[in-house]
Design a protein around this motif. Structure first.
Motif, PDB file in Angstrom:
ATOM      1  N   GLU A   1     -47.125  63.266  37.841  1.00  0.00           N
ATOM      2  CA  GLU A   1     -48.008  62.815  38.914  1.00  0.00           C
ATOM      3  C   GLU A   1     -47.433  63.164  40.285  1.00  0.00           C
ATOM      4  OE1 GLU A   1     -50.134  58.655  40.432  1.00  0.00           O
ATOM      5  OE2 GLU A   1     -49.039  58.730  38.527  1.00  0.00           O
ATOM      6  N   ARG A   2     -46.146  62.893  40.470  1.00  0.00           N
ATOM      7  CA  ARG A   2     -45.519  63.155  41.775  1.00  0.00           C
ATOM      8  C   ARG A   2     -45.369  64.651  42.037  1.00  0.00           C
ATOM      9  NH1 ARG A   2     -40.824  58.527  40.984  1.00  0.00           N
ATOM     10  NH2 ARG A   2     -42.203  56.709  41.250  1.00  0.00           N
ATOM     11  N   ALA A   3     -45.049  65.417  41.007  1.00  0.00           N
ATOM     12  CA  ALA A   3     -44.936  66.867  41.190  1.00  0.00           C
ATOM     13  C   ALA A   3     -46.294  67.470  41.553  1.00  0.00           C
ATOM     14  CB  ALA A   3     -44.390  67.510  39.926  1.00  0.00           C
ATOM     15  N   LEU A   4     -47.351  66.974  40.918  1.00  0.00           N
ATOM     16  CA  LEU A   4     -48.687  67.449  41.267  1.00  0.00           C
ATOM     17  C   LEU A   4     -49.051  67.082  42.699  1.00  0.00           C
ATOM     18  CD1 LEU A   4     -50.671  66.687  37.986  1.00  0.00           C
ATOM     19  CD2 LEU A   4     -50.479  68.919  39.092  1.00  0.00           C
ATOM     20  N   ASP A   5     -48.668  65.888  43.127  1.00  0.00           N
ATOM     21  CA  ASP A   5     -48.943  65.486  44.508  1.00  0.00           C
ATOM     22  C   ASP A   5     -48.323  66.469  45.500  1.00  0.00           C
ATOM     23  OD1 ASP A   5     -50.462  63.281  43.865  1.00  0.00           O
ATOM     24  OD2 ASP A   5     -48.786  61.866  43.952  1.00  0.00           O
ATOM     25  N   VAL A   6     -47.089  66.856  45.221  1.00  0.00           N
ATOM     26  CA  VAL A   6     -46.412  67.803  46.116  1.00  0.00           C
ATOM     27  C   VAL A   6     -47.138  69.150  46.089  1.00  0.00           C
ATOM     28  CG1 VAL A   6     -44.265  69.027  46.613  1.00  0.00           C
ATOM     29  CG2 VAL A   6     -44.185  66.646  45.825  1.00  0.00           C
ATOM     30  N   ALA A   7     -47.473  69.609  44.896  1.00  0.00           N
ATOM     31  CA  ALA A   7     -48.137  70.912  44.778  1.00  0.00           C
ATOM     32  C   ALA A   7     -49.503  70.903  45.466  1.00  0.00           C
ATOM     33  CB  ALA A   7     -48.288  71.282  43.309  1.00  0.00           C
ATOM     34  N   LEU A   8     -50.235  69.805  45.343  1.00  0.00           N
ATOM     35  CA  LEU A   8     -51.546  69.716  45.987  1.00  0.00           C
ATOM     36  C   LEU A   8     -51.427  69.745  47.505  1.00  0.00           C
ATOM     37  CD1 LEU A   8     -53.293  66.977  43.787  1.00  0.00           C
ATOM     38  CD2 LEU A   8     -53.626  69.439  43.687  1.00  0.00           C
ATOM     39  N   ASP A   9     -50.341  69.191  48.031  1.00  0.00           N
ATOM     40  CA  ASP A   9     -50.155  69.150  49.485  1.00  0.00           C
ATOM     41  C   ASP A   9     -49.544  70.424  50.045  1.00  0.00           C
ATOM     42  OD1 ASP A   9     -51.185  66.597  49.595  1.00  0.00           O
ATOM     43  OD2 ASP A   9     -49.226  65.607  49.503  1.00  0.00           O
ATOM     44  N   HIS A  10     -48.975  71.249  49.196  1.00  0.00           N
ATOM     45  CA  HIS A  10     -48.274  72.448  49.664  1.00  0.00           C
ATOM     46  C   HIS A  10     -49.241  73.381  50.391  1.00  0.00           C
ATOM     47  CE1 HIS A  10     -46.204  76.456  48.943  1.00  0.00           C
ATOM     48  NE2 HIS A  10     -45.331  75.757  49.665  1.00  0.00           N
ATOM     49  N   PRO A  11     -48.987  73.696  51.660  1.00  0.00           N
ATOM     50  CA  PRO A  11     -49.969  74.448  52.453  1.00  0.00           C
ATOM     51  C   PRO A  11     -50.095  75.913  52.066  1.00  0.00           C
ATOM     52  CG  PRO A  11     -47.965  74.102  53.718  1.00  0.00           C
ATOM     53  CD  PRO A  11     -47.801  73.313  52.457  1.00  0.00           C
ATOM     54  N   ASP A  12     -49.107  76.462  51.374  1.00  0.00           N
ATOM     55  CA  ASP A  12     -49.134  77.881  51.023  1.00  0.00           C
ATOM     56  C   ASP A  12     -49.515  78.104  49.558  1.00  0.00           C
ATOM     57  OD1 ASP A  12     -48.367  78.636  53.620  1.00  0.00           O
ATOM     58  OD2 ASP A  12     -46.262  78.238  53.138  1.00  0.00           O
ATOM     59  N   THR A  13     -50.205  77.147  48.994  1.00  0.00           N
ATOM     60  CA  THR A  13     -50.706  77.266  47.619  1.00  0.00           C
ATOM     61  C   THR A  13     -52.226  77.324  47.648  1.00  0.00           C
ATOM     62  OG1 THR A  13     -48.839  76.147  46.564  1.00  0.00           O
ATOM     63  CG2 THR A  13     -50.936  76.073  45.405  1.00  0.00           C
ATOM     64  N   ASP A  14     -52.780  78.372  47.050  1.00  0.00           N
ATOM     65  CA  ASP A  14     -54.234  78.514  46.951  1.00  0.00           C
ATOM     66  C   ASP A  14     -54.753  78.096  45.585  1.00  0.00           C
ATOM     67  OD1 ASP A  14     -54.427  79.793  49.565  1.00  0.00           O
ATOM     68  OD2 ASP A  14     -53.511  81.533  48.598  1.00  0.00           O
ATOM     69  N   ILE A  15     -53.913  78.253  44.564  1.00  0.00           N
ATOM     70  CA  ILE A  15     -54.298  77.958  43.187  1.00  0.00           C
ATOM     71  C   ILE A  15     -53.110  77.287  42.507  1.00  0.00           C
ATOM     72  CG2 ILE A  15     -55.082  78.926  40.981  1.00  0.00           C
ATOM     73  CD1 ILE A  15     -55.871  81.464  42.649  1.00  0.00           C
ATOM     74  N   ILE A  16     -53.390  76.303  41.655  1.00  0.00           N
ATOM     75  CA  ILE A  16     -52.343  75.636  40.883  1.00  0.00           C
ATOM     76  C   ILE A  16     -52.655  75.827  39.407  1.00  0.00           C
ATOM     77  CG2 ILE A  16     -51.212  73.435  40.350  1.00  0.00           C
ATOM     78  CD1 ILE A  16     -52.304  72.497  43.140  1.00  0.00           C
ATOM     79  N   ALA A  17     -51.677  76.271  38.638  1.00  0.00           N
ATOM     80  CA  ALA A  17     -51.819  76.374  37.183  1.00  0.00           C
ATOM     81  C   ALA A  17     -50.799  75.446  36.545  1.00  0.00           C
ATOM     82  CB  ALA A  17     -51.602  77.803  36.711  1.00  0.00           C
ATOM     83  N   VAL A  18     -51.257  74.617  35.605  1.00  0.00           N
ATOM     84  CA  VAL A  18     -50.393  73.657  34.928  1.00  0.00           C
ATOM     85  C   VAL A  18     -50.267  74.069  33.464  1.00  0.00           C
ATOM     86  CG1 VAL A  18     -50.022  71.235  34.358  1.00  0.00           C
ATOM     87  CG2 VAL A  18     -51.204  71.848  36.485  1.00  0.00           C
ATOM     88  N   LEU A  19     -49.007  74.195  32.970  1.00  0.00           N
ATOM     89  CA  LEU A  19     -48.751  74.633  31.609  1.00  0.00           C
ATOM     90  C   LEU A  19     -48.078  73.517  30.821  1.00  0.00           C
ATOM     91  CD1 LEU A  19     -48.817  77.346  33.372  1.00  0.00           C
ATOM     92  CD2 LEU A  19     -47.584  78.358  31.462  1.00  0.00           C
ATOM     93  N   LEU A  20     -48.744  73.103  29.735  1.00  0.00           N
ATOM     94  CA  LEU A  20     -48.221  72.050  28.869  1.00  0.00           C
ATOM     95  C   LEU A  20     -48.343  72.505  27.420  1.00  0.00           C
ATOM     96  CD1 LEU A  20     -50.095  69.047  30.552  1.00  0.00           C
ATOM     97  CD2 LEU A  20     -47.796  69.852  31.082  1.00  0.00           C
ATOM     98  N   GLY A  21     -47.817  71.664  26.504  1.00  0.00           N
ATOM     99  CA  GLY A  21     -47.929  72.018  25.096  1.00  0.00           C
ATOM    100  C   GLY A  21     -47.721  70.826  24.184  1.00  0.00           C
ATOM    101  N   ASN A  22     -48.396  70.846  23.018  1.00  0.00           N
ATOM    102  CA  ASN A  22     -48.294  69.781  22.016  1.00  0.00           C
ATOM    103  C   ASN A  22     -48.538  68.412  22.649  1.00  0.00           C
ATOM    104  OD1 ASN A  22     -47.750  71.647  19.934  1.00  0.00           O
ATOM    105  ND2 ASN A  22     -45.610  71.771  20.602  1.00  0.00           N
ATOM    106  N   ALA A  23     -47.553  67.500  22.529  1.00  0.00           N
ATOM    107  CA  ALA A  23     -47.573  66.208  23.249  1.00  0.00           C
ATOM    108  C   ALA A  23     -48.811  65.371  22.966  1.00  0.00           C
ATOM    109  CB  ALA A  23     -47.437  66.451  24.758  1.00  0.00           C
ATOM    110  N   ASP A  24     -49.306  65.395  21.741  1.00  0.00           N
ATOM    111  CA  ASP A  24     -50.495  64.597  21.424  1.00  0.00           C
ATOM    112  C   ASP A  24     -50.256  63.102  21.602  1.00  0.00           C
ATOM    113  OD1 ASP A  24     -53.059  65.943  20.052  1.00  0.00           O
ATOM    114  OD2 ASP A  24     -51.326  67.218  19.741  1.00  0.00           O
TER     115      ASP A  24
END
Length: 477
Positions: A359-382
């Motif tokens: 949650e906190r890492a996403l908050d930083v990425a969403l606020d980052h002014p030099d980011t136009d697109i965010i891609a999140v990579l996860l796996g398994n973790a059901d």
């Protein structure tokens, strides 16, 4: 809506349209036409189209064998029906009398002004109104139609319905579907033009085997550019063998593939290589978000997967820029010390036990002014997926930037939940990055200039002059 040749058996090709119209809640009047029955599937039947005089018929489905079609099309024209759909095959794509019968249909359209979808087609679908004049088996069983901003136009019935079903399964809402078949009158590019102009359509997907109407194809590309809506096409028949197969399927005539590629590129049309790639691209386009630049931030629980996506993005012409020191410090404060605060951001698998890390890492990425697109990579973790899905869905709702999620492995349930929430989700980083590259190229393409009409005429001339005999209407045999 009249169904000529309507069967009392809902499983038969000629009975399915009546069954579907009833089942999916068509609010208009269904008029079965069958000279041998007084009632069809619980509805009053009429011996011919002329016998129904209660109100004008807006659409007639002709569900009869090929030799009987011309007479019924003339009868529809005399009755004032503006549009007919012909299911039957056995016309220009067949040997023997087929080409002559197709020429006759063209002549009837020219003489009377009636419009014709087909022949050799399975009709169309307008999900929002329960308009389903089709016999496709894609509507068999417990199928629910989900309206949405995507429209599909296909010269092939089977491929088009595969695409329709795959898009619905991927959580995309489909507003319209049409199969044009042999295109004796209405062509796929003509329908694309009409759909692009509709307020409730945001993306048009198309499948082409041949180009019988070059001017309409160019017009569709120019319309897409003008209204700033993406047009995504699969165009087959690139090889000699493929062209022969297309000719046997719908009577399509080939056009040199390098010319098609060049024309589509100049028009700004997105060309997909196949069904999966088209669905991948449509996932992002249907979300309605457009990047203002090509700068990608990758947030991953796997350093290796992050590298894979980064390599793919760079190879596709996007950028994955390094973050400045202050922003790296901001990420470092919320992720484990053994993670990576450089782009790609590796938050490690620790967030599965401590969801606040994601949650906190996403908050930083969403606020980052030099980011136009965010891609999140996860796996398994059901086991931990419920909280993770909630976090991703909330983050997606907080931003207007494209934010696809790649979730590999596992049961697939998290992907299903994310898709229902409108989050574009993928199983493979490589597929996600190809879709992102297509989205970015389309979004950053300059608007058409003032010389667009001149360019349009040039493109039509190039298509029309290339092996001109191949580009004549299919009705000429």
């Amino acid at each position: 809506m009249a169904v000529i040749g309507a069967s009392n058996d809902p499983a038969k090709l000629s009975g399915r349209p009546v069954d579907y119209l009833k089942r999916f809640g068509f609010r208009g009047t269904i008029v079965p036409v069958n000279p041998r029955r007084a009632e069809v599937q619980g509805l009053r039947a009429f011996p011919d189209i002329a016998s129904y005089r209660e109100q004008p018929v807006d659409l007639a489905i002709i569900a009869l064998p090929a030799p009987s079609v011309a007479a019924e099309l003339r009868a529809c024209a005399r009755a004032g029906v503006p549009l007919a759909i012909v299911f039957a095959s056995g016309f220009a794509e067949a040997a023997g009398d087929g080409p002559r019968m197709q020429r006759e249909l063209r002549e009837i359209c020219d003489e009377t002004g009636i419009r014709l979808l087909g022949p050799n087609c399975l009709g169309g679908i307008a999900t929002g109104d329960g308009v389903v004049p089709t016999f496709t088996s894609a509507l068999d069983g417990d199928v629910r139609l989900t309206p949405g901003p995507v429209a599909i136009v296909s010269q092939s019935g089977a491929f088009g319905t595969y695409l329709f079903s795959a898009a619905q399964a991927a959580g995309m809402g489909i507003g319209y579907f049409a199969n044009t078949g042999n295109e004796v009158d209405v062509t796929a590019p003509e329908l694309m033009c009409e759909l692009l102009e509709r307020d409730d359509v945001g993306v048009v997907l198309g499948y082409l085997e041949g180009i019988s109407d070059p001017a309409a194809l160019v017009r569709a590309g120019r319309t897409a550019a003008r209204v700033r809506k993406p047009l995504v096409l699969v165009k087959v028949g690139a090889t000699e063998e493929g062209a022969r197969a297309a000719a046997a399927h719908t009577g399509a005539r080939p056009v040199a593939d390098d010319l098609v590629d060049d024309v589509l590129e100049r028009l700004g049309v997105i060309r997909a290589g196949g069904l999966e790639e088209m669905i991948d691209i449509a996932r992002l386009l249907a979300a309605g978000r457009r990047p203002v630049g090509d700068r990608l931030t990758v947030l991953t629980m796997s350093g290796g997967a992050g590298v894979l996506l980064t390599d793919g993005a760079i190879a596709a012409g996007m950028s994955v820029p390094a973050w400045s020191a202050p922003w790296r410090d901001a990420v470092a404060e919320v992720i484990p010390p053994y993670g990576s605060a450089r782009n790609p951001l590796d938050i490690t698998g620790s967030f599965l036990k401590s969801p606040e890390i994601l949650e906190r890492a996403l908050d930083v990425a969403l606020d980052h002014p030099d980011t136009d697109i965010i891609a999140v990579l996860l796996g398994n973790a059901d086991r931990e997926s419920e909280r993770v899905v909630e976090t991703l869905t909330a983050a997606y709702a907080r931003t207007s930037k494209p934010m696809p999620v790649v979730w590999t492995g596992g049961s697939g349930r998290p992907r299903e939940l994310l898709g229902r929430a409108g989050v574009p989700v993928y199983t493979d980083p490589a597929r996600a990055v190809r879709a992102l590259a297509a989205l970015t190229r389309h979004a950053l393409r300059p608007a058409p200039g003032t010389d667009a009409p001149g360019r349009q005429a040039d493109l039509v001339a190039r298509l029309s002059s290339h092996e001109k005999d191949y580009l004549q209407l299919r009705v000429e045999g």
